[in-house]
Design a protein around this motif. Structure first.
Motif, PDB file in Angstrom:
ATOM      1  N   UNK A 135     -41.238  26.997  19.399  1.00  0.00           N
ATOM      2  CA  UNK A 135     -40.460  26.237  18.370  1.00  0.00           C
ATOM      3  C   UNK A 135     -41.227  25.768  17.238  1.00  0.00           C
ATOM      4  N   UNK A 136     -42.512  25.353  17.403  1.00  0.00           N
ATOM      5  CA  UNK A 136     -43.213  24.940  16.163  1.00  0.00           C
ATOM      6  C   UNK A 136     -43.242  26.061  15.270  1.00  0.00           C
ATOM      7  N   UNK A 137     -42.917  25.984  14.136  1.00  0.00           N
ATOM      8  CA  UNK A 137     -42.613  27.403  13.381  1.00  0.00           C
ATOM      9  C   UNK A 137     -44.062  27.320  12.397  1.00  0.00           C
ATOM     10  N   UNK A 138     -44.778  26.402  12.176  1.00  0.00           N
ATOM     11  CA  UNK A 138     -45.935  26.590  11.187  1.00  0.00           C
ATOM     12  C   UNK A 138     -46.877  25.346  11.636  1.00  0.00           C
ATOM     13  N   UNK A 139     -48.446  25.721  11.720  1.00  0.00           N
ATOM     14  CA  UNK A 139     -49.219  24.698  11.823  1.00  0.00           C
ATOM     15  C   UNK A 139     -50.073  24.805  10.501  1.00  0.00           C
ATOM     16  N   UNK A 140     -50.685  23.443  10.230  1.00  0.00           N
ATOM     17  CA  UNK A 140     -51.443  23.208   9.060  1.00  0.00           C
ATOM     18  C   UNK A 140     -53.093  22.875   9.913  1.00  0.00           C
ATOM     19  N   UNK A 141     -53.946  23.478   9.705  1.00  0.00           N
ATOM     20  CA  UNK A 141     -55.292  23.486  10.274  1.00  0.00           C
ATOM     21  C   UNK A 141     -56.143  23.096   9.400  1.00  0.00           C
ATOM     22  N   UNK A 142     -56.683  21.887   9.379  1.00  0.00           N
ATOM     23  CA  UNK A 142     -57.596  21.122   8.200  1.00  0.00           C
ATOM     24  C   UNK A 142     -58.786  20.866   9.284  1.00  0.00           C
ATOM     25  N   UNK A 143     -60.128  21.707   8.919  1.00  0.00           N
ATOM     26  CA  UNK A 143     -61.189  21.615   9.821  1.00  0.00           C
ATOM     27  C   UNK A 143     -62.326  20.876   9.075  1.00  0.00           C
ATOM     28  N   UNK A 144     -61.982  19.988   8.198  1.00  0.00           N
ATOM     29  CA  UNK A 144     -62.834  19.195   7.529  1.00  0.00           C
ATOM     30  C   UNK A 144     -63.782  18.390   8.271  1.00  0.00           C
ATOM     31  N   UNK A 145     -63.191  17.486   9.402  1.00  0.00           N
ATOM     32  CA  UNK A 145     -63.958  16.687  10.121  1.00  0.00           C
ATOM     33  C   UNK A 145     -64.057  16.927  11.653  1.00  0.00           C
ATOM     34  N   UNK A 146     -63.684  18.170  11.914  1.00  0.00           N
ATOM     35  CA  UNK A 146     -63.827  18.562  13.106  1.00  0.00           C
ATOM     36  C   UNK A 146     -65.188  18.542  14.044  1.00  0.00           C
ATOM     37  N   UNK A 147     -65.408  18.293  14.951  1.00  0.00           N
ATOM     38  CA  UNK A 147     -66.603  18.229  15.445  1.00  0.00           C
ATOM     39  C   UNK A 147     -66.746  19.832  16.110  1.00  0.00           C
TER      40      UNK A 147
END
Length: 340
Positions: free
Chosen positions: A44-56
């Motif tokens: 059901x979630x049609x789209x994802x926005x993945x921002x990895x600038x601060x991910x460990x």
């Protein structure tokens, strides 16, 4: 008293709730709870926005093997970064074997602070041509000092071949140089182009516009000191390919011939923003350039950093400033265009 639980919420409310989470925490919190939540997350979630600038790195290790393959075809925005908070992220991404081509519905891709590392080469970008739905591509503060710009010729041609790309932001520095290679193929979609920190020659612009016939806005910053007074030859006359450009932004410009060449090539400019250094232009000279080269100009913003030959006598300095400003107190600036 009613006790509301997550299970009692409607799917619509849960989907709204999911938008408050970043991707890693969302999937880690709800994936695998039950079939209903899995269906919501992966159907059901049609789209994802993945921002990895601060991910460990720990969270990245969780995201990649467990979740990324399950949502890659619904990621529409992806941002990778090699800044001080996430060093060597692009290297690690490349080492996992997860290529850019897996994101076949990607609309926007940003690569930030891509570092100069011998393990990162042009092959990291070799799948760009498979991003058929990409509309926005941004390379910000990328420094590949171990590569020559010639090593990127194939990458540039891939970018110009993308069928839906409309926006490109290019900020790359390569080994010994900051030149931008002119693509050999034609872009049928690119409309907004920004090139930062570019050492360039005037004659390259006509070739660039020829390969980008739908360009509407062109922005460039350059500290080139090209000072040869280039004549108006056939290649500097406006071509049909350059008539579509109506907005021009010039930053950190130090070469009058370079700026003049662009004006000659782009007579359809209606909006101009320019920042120049070490170039002395008064209101009369600006008027002459606008009348001769930019007859359709409506909006003008400019910043000039110049030396008016300061002297010891403060009053003399004030007189020189007033004399300079008086060149803008004419009917051309005040009445006709109302720019001053």
């Amino acid at each position: 008293m009613n006790n509301t639980t997550l299970e009692s919420l409607s799917n619509e409310l849960l989907l709204d709730l999911f938008e408050l989470f970043d991707v890693v925490n969302l999937l880690r919190a709800f994936s695998g709870l039950n079939t209903r939540f899995n269906s919501l997350l992966y159907t059901d979630v049609r789209s994802y926005r993945v921002d990895l600038r601060s991910i460990s790195k720990e969270d990245f290790n969780i995201l990649y093997p467990a979740y990324l393959p399950l949502i890659s075809n619904r990621i529409i925005y992806l941002r990778l970064s090699d800044d001080e908070d996430t060093p060597y992220q692009c290297i690690y991404f490349q080492s996992t074997g997860f290529t850019l081509s897996r994101f076949d519905n990607l609309r926007s891709l940003t690569l930030n602070n891509v570092s100069s590392d011998l393990n990162l080469n042009q092959h990291f970008f070799s799948d760009l041509h498979e991003l058929h739905n990409l509309t926005n591509l941004k390379f910000a503060h990328c420094r590949l000092y171990h590569l020559h710009v010639e090593d990127f010729r194939g990458v540039i041609d891939q970018i110009w071949s993308l069928p839906k790309l409309t926006h490109l932001y290019w900020d790359f520095t390569f080994k010994y140089e900051r030149h931008f290679l002119i693509p050999t193929c034609l872009s049928t979609s690119l409309q907004y182009l920004t090139i930062r920190n570019y050492n360039c020659c005037s004659y390259n612009f006509s070739r660039l516009f020829e390969k980008t016939p739908r360009l509407r806005k062109f922005s460039i910053s350059s500290d080139s000191n090209e000072d040869d007074d280039l004549p108006i030859s056939r290649e500097f006359l406006p071509a049909p390919q350059s008539l579509s450009v109506t907005r021009l932004i010039l930053l950190s410009i130090r070469s009058l011939p370079l700026m003049t060449s662009l004006f000659k090539l782009l007579p359809s400019i209606t909006r101009l923003k320019v920042e120049i250094y070490s170039i002395t232009l008064d209101g009369h000279q600006w008027k002459e350039m606008i009348v001769n080269y930019l007859p359709q100009l409506r909006d003008l913003q400019f910043k000039i950093d110049l030396d008016l030959c300061r002297s010891i006598d403060d009053s003399t300095n004030e007189d020189k400033v007033d004399q300079y400003l008086s060149t803008y107190r004419t009917s051309f600036w005040i009445e006709h265009h109302q720019w001053f």
